[in-house]
Design a protein around this motif. Sequence first.
Motif, PDB file in Angstrom:
ATOM      1  N   TRP A 235      47.414  19.448  23.434  1.00 26.53           N
ATOM      2  CA  TRP A 235      47.997  19.799  24.730  1.00 26.53           C
ATOM      3  C   TRP A 235      48.333  21.289  24.768  1.00 26.53           C
ATOM      4  CZ3 TRP A 235      48.144  17.020  29.070  1.00 26.53           C
ATOM      5  CH2 TRP A 235      47.918  15.650  28.962  1.00 26.53           C
ATOM      6  N   THR A 236      47.906  21.938  25.843  1.00 25.51           N
ATOM      7  CA  THR A 236      48.228  23.347  26.064  1.00 25.51           C
ATOM      8  C   THR A 236      48.736  23.497  27.495  1.00 25.51           C
ATOM      9  OG1 THR A 236      45.984  23.856  26.821  1.00 25.51           O
ATOM     10  CG2 THR A 236      46.441  24.094  24.460  1.00 25.51           C
ATOM     11  N   GLY A 237      49.178  24.693  27.828  1.00 26.45           N
ATOM     12  CA  GLY A 237      49.679  24.951  29.170  1.00 26.45           C
ATOM     13  C   GLY A 237      51.005  25.667  29.123  1.00 26.45           C
ATOM     14  N   ASN A 238      51.850  25.406  30.126  1.00 28.51           N
ATOM     15  CA  ASN A 238      53.142  26.067  30.168  1.00 28.51           C
ATOM     16  C   ASN A 238      54.114  25.266  31.009  1.00 28.51           C
ATOM     17  OD1 ASN A 238      53.055  27.178  33.109  1.00 28.51           O
ATOM     18  ND2 ASN A 238      51.108  27.847  32.215  1.00 28.51           N
ATOM     19  N   VAL A 239      55.383  25.485  30.768  1.00 28.64           N
ATOM     20  CA  VAL A 239      56.470  24.922  31.571  1.00 28.64           C
ATOM     21  C   VAL A 239      57.415  26.064  31.909  1.00 28.64           C
ATOM     22  CG1 VAL A 239      56.311  22.604  30.609  1.00 28.64           C
ATOM     23  CG2 VAL A 239      57.767  24.302  29.492  1.00 28.64           C
ATOM     24  N   SER A 240      58.058  25.973  33.070  1.00 24.41           N
ATOM     25  CA  SER A 240      58.970  27.035  33.484  1.00 24.41           C
ATOM     26  C   SER A 240      60.129  26.439  34.278  1.00 24.41           C
ATOM     27  CB  SER A 240      58.246  28.094  34.320  1.00 24.41           C
ATOM     28  OG  SER A 240      57.819  27.559  35.562  1.00 24.41           O
ATOM     29  N   MET A 241      61.250  27.148  34.208  1.00 23.99           N
ATOM     30  CA  MET A 241      62.451  26.802  34.981  1.00 23.99           C
ATOM     31  C   MET A 241      63.006  28.071  35.583  1.00 23.99           C
ATOM     32  SD  MET A 241      63.059  23.525  34.879  1.00 23.99           S
ATOM     33  CE  MET A 241      64.782  23.512  35.401  1.00 23.99           C
ATOM     34  N   ALA A 242      63.550  27.930  36.806  1.00 29.71           N
ATOM     35  CA  ALA A 242      64.168  29.078  37.469  1.00 29.71           C
ATOM     36  C   ALA A 242      65.435  28.628  38.171  1.00 29.71           C
ATOM     37  CB  ALA A 242      63.203  29.716  38.473  1.00 29.71           C
ATOM     38  N   ALA A 243      66.425  29.514  38.196  1.00 29.46           N
ATOM     39  CA  ALA A 243      67.682  29.267  38.895  1.00 29.46           C
ATOM     40  C   ALA A 243      68.103  30.553  39.572  1.00 29.46           C
ATOM     41  CB  ALA A 243      68.756  28.780  37.927  1.00 29.46           C
ATOM     42  N   GLY A 244      68.707  30.415  40.773  1.00 32.44           N
ATOM     43  CA  GLY A 244      69.052  31.613  41.515  1.00 32.44           C
ATOM     44  C   GLY A 244      70.300  31.460  42.352  1.00 32.44           C
ATOM     45  N   VAL A 245      70.587  32.483  43.133  1.00 33.77           N
ATOM     46  CA  VAL A 245      71.765  32.489  43.995  1.00 33.77           C
ATOM     47  C   VAL A 245      71.627  31.416  45.064  1.00 33.77           C
ATOM     48  CG1 VAL A 245      72.197  34.920  43.568  1.00 33.77           C
ATOM     49  CG2 VAL A 245      70.743  34.244  45.486  1.00 33.77           C
ATOM     50  N   ARG A 246      72.762  30.985  45.610  1.00 39.94           N
ATOM     51  CA  ARG A 246      72.820  29.956  46.644  1.00 39.94           C
ATOM     52  C   ARG A 246      72.165  28.660  46.184  1.00 39.94           C
ATOM     53  NH1 ARG A 246      72.062  33.184  52.422  1.00 39.94           N
ATOM     54  NH2 ARG A 246      73.581  34.820  51.970  1.00 39.94           N
ATOM     55  N   ASP A 247      72.349  28.349  44.898  1.00 37.47           N
ATOM     56  CA  ASP A 247      71.909  27.075  44.318  1.00 37.47           C
ATOM     57  C   ASP A 247      70.399  26.880  44.393  1.00 37.47           C
ATOM     58  OD1 ASP A 247      74.585  26.332  43.776  1.00 37.47           O
ATOM     59  OD2 ASP A 247      74.822  25.595  45.827  1.00 37.47           O
ATOM     60  N   LYS A 248      69.638  27.938  44.374  1.00 39.79           N
ATOM     61  CA  LYS A 248      68.184  27.808  44.368  1.00 39.79           C
ATOM     62  C   LYS A 248      67.694  27.418  42.969  1.00 39.79           C
ATOM     63  CE  LYS A 248      67.508  29.057  48.649  1.00 39.79           C
ATOM     64  NZ  LYS A 248      67.015  28.084  49.654  1.00 39.79           N
ATOM     65  N   TYR A 249      66.658  26.573  42.944  1.00 38.39           N
ATOM     66  CA  TYR A 249      66.097  26.152  41.665  1.00 38.39           C
ATOM     67  C   TYR A 249      64.594  25.959  41.798  1.00 38.39           C
ATOM     68  CZ  TYR A 249      65.667  21.385  43.503  1.00 38.39           C
ATOM     69  OH  TYR A 249      65.318  20.292  44.249  1.00 38.39           O
ATOM     70  N   GLU A 250      63.932  25.947  40.640  1.00 38.15           N
ATOM     71  CA  GLU A 250      62.491  25.718  40.593  1.00 38.15           C
ATOM     72  C   GLU A 250      62.133  25.224  39.199  1.00 38.15           C
ATOM     73  OE1 GLU A 250      59.113  28.719  41.745  1.00 38.15           O
ATOM     74  OE2 GLU A 250      59.501  28.882  39.595  1.00 38.15           O
ATOM     75  N   GLY A 251      61.297  24.210  39.129  1.00 38.21           N
ATOM     76  CA  GLY A 251      60.790  23.718  37.854  1.00 38.21           C
ATOM     77  C   GLY A 251      59.305  23.422  37.968  1.00 38.21           C
ATOM     78  N   LYS A 252      58.521  23.881  36.989  1.00 38.76           N
ATOM     79  CA  LYS A 252      57.083  23.676  37.016  1.00 38.76           C
ATOM     80  C   LYS A 252      56.592  23.282  35.627  1.00 38.76           C
ATOM     81  CE  LYS A 252      55.950  26.975  40.692  1.00 38.76           C
ATOM     82  NZ  LYS A 252      55.128  28.169  41.061  1.00 38.76           N
ATOM     83  N   ALA A 253      55.547  22.454  35.615  1.00 31.10           N
ATOM     84  CA  ALA A 253      54.877  22.102  34.368  1.00 31.10           C
ATOM     85  C   ALA A 253      53.380  22.036  34.642  1.00 31.10           C
ATOM     86  CB  ALA A 253      55.376  20.764  33.844  1.00 31.10           C
ATOM     87  N   ASN A 254      52.603  22.709  33.803  1.00 29.50           N
ATOM     88  CA  ASN A 254      51.142  22.714  33.902  1.00 29.50           C
ATOM     89  C   ASN A 254      50.596  22.463  32.510  1.00 29.50           C
ATOM     90  OD1 ASN A 254      50.895  23.894  36.788  1.00 29.50           O
ATOM     91  ND2 ASN A 254      52.219  25.340  35.719  1.00 29.50           N
TER      92      ASN A 254
END
Length: 882
Positions: A235-254
């Motif tokens: 298995w290869t690829g990447n995963v990422s998480m992000a957090a920001g102001v005003r409770d913004k969020y992002e999660g990705k997995a490829n």
Amino acid sequence: MKTRILFTLLLALVALGARAQRVVSGAVTDSVGVALPAANVQILHGADSSTAAFQTTGSDGKFMIALEKDGAYLLKVSYMGYKNFKKPFKVENGKAPQAFKVKLLVSDFFLNTVEVSGEGLAARVTQDTVRYNLKKLTDGSEENLREVLEKLPGIEINEAGKIMANGEQVDKLLVEGKEFFSEQHSLATENISAEMVDSVALYNDYKGFDHQGDFETDKKTAVNIGIKDEYKGKWTGNVSMAAGVRDKYEGKANLFSFRRESQVGFIANANNTGEKTLTFRDFIDMQGGFAAMMDDNNLISMDDIPDFVNWGDGVRNREGATGALHMNFFPSEKLRVNALGLLNRTTQDREENTLTRYIDAGGATVNDRLRSRGKYWFGHTLGKLIWKPEKGSVWTYQLSYSPTASESDTDTDNNFNGEESVYADARDENSFSLKNGLKWNRHIGKDLLLTTKAHYLRSRSGSDMDLSGNREFLNLDFENGEYRYTQDKSIEKDAWGAQTALAKRMGDFLLRAEAGVSAEKNELRLERSTNLDGTQGGEGPAVFTLNSARYFSGLKLSNNKSDLEYSFGARLNYLRLETGAEQSRLYLEPFADASYSFGPSHRISTGWRRDSPSPSFGWLSPYAEARSFRSVYRGGLDAGASSPAHTVRVSYSLFDGFNGIATNAGLNYRRAENTPGSRTALTRQLSELSPVFLPGEESFGGRASFSKAMESVPFKLSFSANFSLRDGYSYWQGEERATEAETYGGRTSLQSMFGTAFNFELAYAYSRSENEVEGQDRSARLYGHRPLVSFRGQVAKSLRWRVKYEYGISDTGDRKLVNELLDASLRYHKKKSKWAYELIAKNILNLSRTRQLENRQEQNYFLTRAYSALPGYMALRVKYKL
């Protein structure tokens, strides 16, 4: 006059793209004078032997290369199986030597390999394959496959994330020689790490697993990505998480797994930043692209696509989550199995103010303020099996299932000519479609191919609507002062079809004959609390059934074996409809297409076709149904009254990737009579729409683009322009009125190509639209101006930064809206490290609500719309590479 000016501009752009100041030309043959197509022609700088230009010879063995400046050069010509040819020459005072006559001698050793031999070539071209020398064309600073491909001559990534080769989108993306990612190129280009890439090859005549041999009229292109051995089998690829102001969020997995017997990809995305986790293009690409929708045996239709996918960024807030699993299995040399599963959930709300000015003598004006909230669920599964039991025989079976559901509430403050009202609209909608199709190809001898297809479809869609208000609406009589109307609507559909085609190869010609049948049964059920003719409900549902059958046959003759390619033919259709009374139509749809390629890079094409619109279910239903608190639609159109339309197109293209030149230009003309439209009758409470045939419409449009990567200075200049002119009719209150619509647009940009340290782009985009109606002093106008400047750079190969500023003006003549956009990012990634960190600032000048402006003319009204747009945000993203 404007049309002639723009047409002249198109021709001037073409001439600009084709112009060359210092042209080195010649012809390459073998020792007896036979032309050698696809020979490698390389021009090297005399001072350091670096590549100045690269090209391959055309089918006639000729080449023509433009140089940017005077100097000493070396001409080098190579061809597999022949000795290399080298000859020094000079370009002085802007003049190149006379045409070279190059004769290649057979090599003492005929090498079967096509690998780069270490002589510094940017690429090696043999027959229909281009293999790129990544050691020469890349420098190790690339992070993903996209950055690798963008450095290869002739390869580009367009704004939609598609891989372009020689100015056209490639048909297939291959990983280790096997098709993967379907049409979703960006999944590979953005998520396959650069260090995983071992090789890149471009196939200009790709023959896939289900290739039909010499019976395919169009050559397919493919880009093949070779993966290094150390990344295979895990298995290869990447995963990422992000957090920001005003409770913004992002999660990705490829995540990806490339094995000899299988390929698996898992994609997941969840965020509340407003980024779409499922787009319209994603849905189409997952199932084979738009071409699959045009097939008579297709299992895809526009009805399968949920409405929220098309909303764009015209929302105030959006939160979404998507998961997709894509699998390819290769259990044997005779069998391929593809599977896809997808699940999406989206929540979004939007606001808009609309000013509608109806086209009538009284000048009715409606002002609405709308607030909408909705939750949407969408699922999709697709399975495809390809089996080759023996040589010359291919079976393909495909099965798909797509369920959808949604809940939405809309509140509207309405002002009709100064009278104010408040209305609410609540809806629950659900649908599903189950489709399967079977295709069999069988070669009969060497010159015959038999193709048989069959499909079956079952679908259902339902919509429960609840309308309420503080006063009467839809011209209905309400009891007890309760202003409420409910409507339950469902449509069930069963469809099947079969088609047989026989193709015969006759030398350079291919003759194809086909015949088929398709049938549908559609049933509409309406249950209403109050019938829209004014009587009370409770009388049972209104039911409308449509049975239709279409029989067709056709012939097509084509030639794609020379520089001049052409095809022509016709299809005869017989349509029978049963709606209680029987209707039928017999119509012929002829077509003709031709293209001519000259030199190694030029191509001109033209085409004409005659087509007839098929009646939709909504045209024919006689029952009135509510669309909103103000709008009612009533069908009942005569399906046999429409007339055919004629379409003519002409296009020219020049793409010389190794010399950095790309030019495209095209014109389209369409004329139709007795075209379907809508008729509107307007009162205070009701806008009733019904289908009607209008006298006709005529449209003329064009586009042009030019780009040039300059060698003497490190810049790339790009220019594009388009226009569209349309004359038609609207039908209002029983009266036909002529309409005119014009749109113009263009974009110019200058990009630097300094390398990795620092680069910038300056751009300006312009748009204008004007709409007028006969006898009206009103018109709908919208002018747009959008200058842009962006900077990007890199520090010590580990720190990258980017800043983009855009200033947009939308002007309707009586209203102007200004939007400023500022994006910035700072990314840290140390070479060979598995971790990367990125600070993101998106649209940071508009961290609160933003607005967009639209102005357009429909058949019966002018519309000015100010609507919500996504606000900006700031976040920190952390990515980990497996």
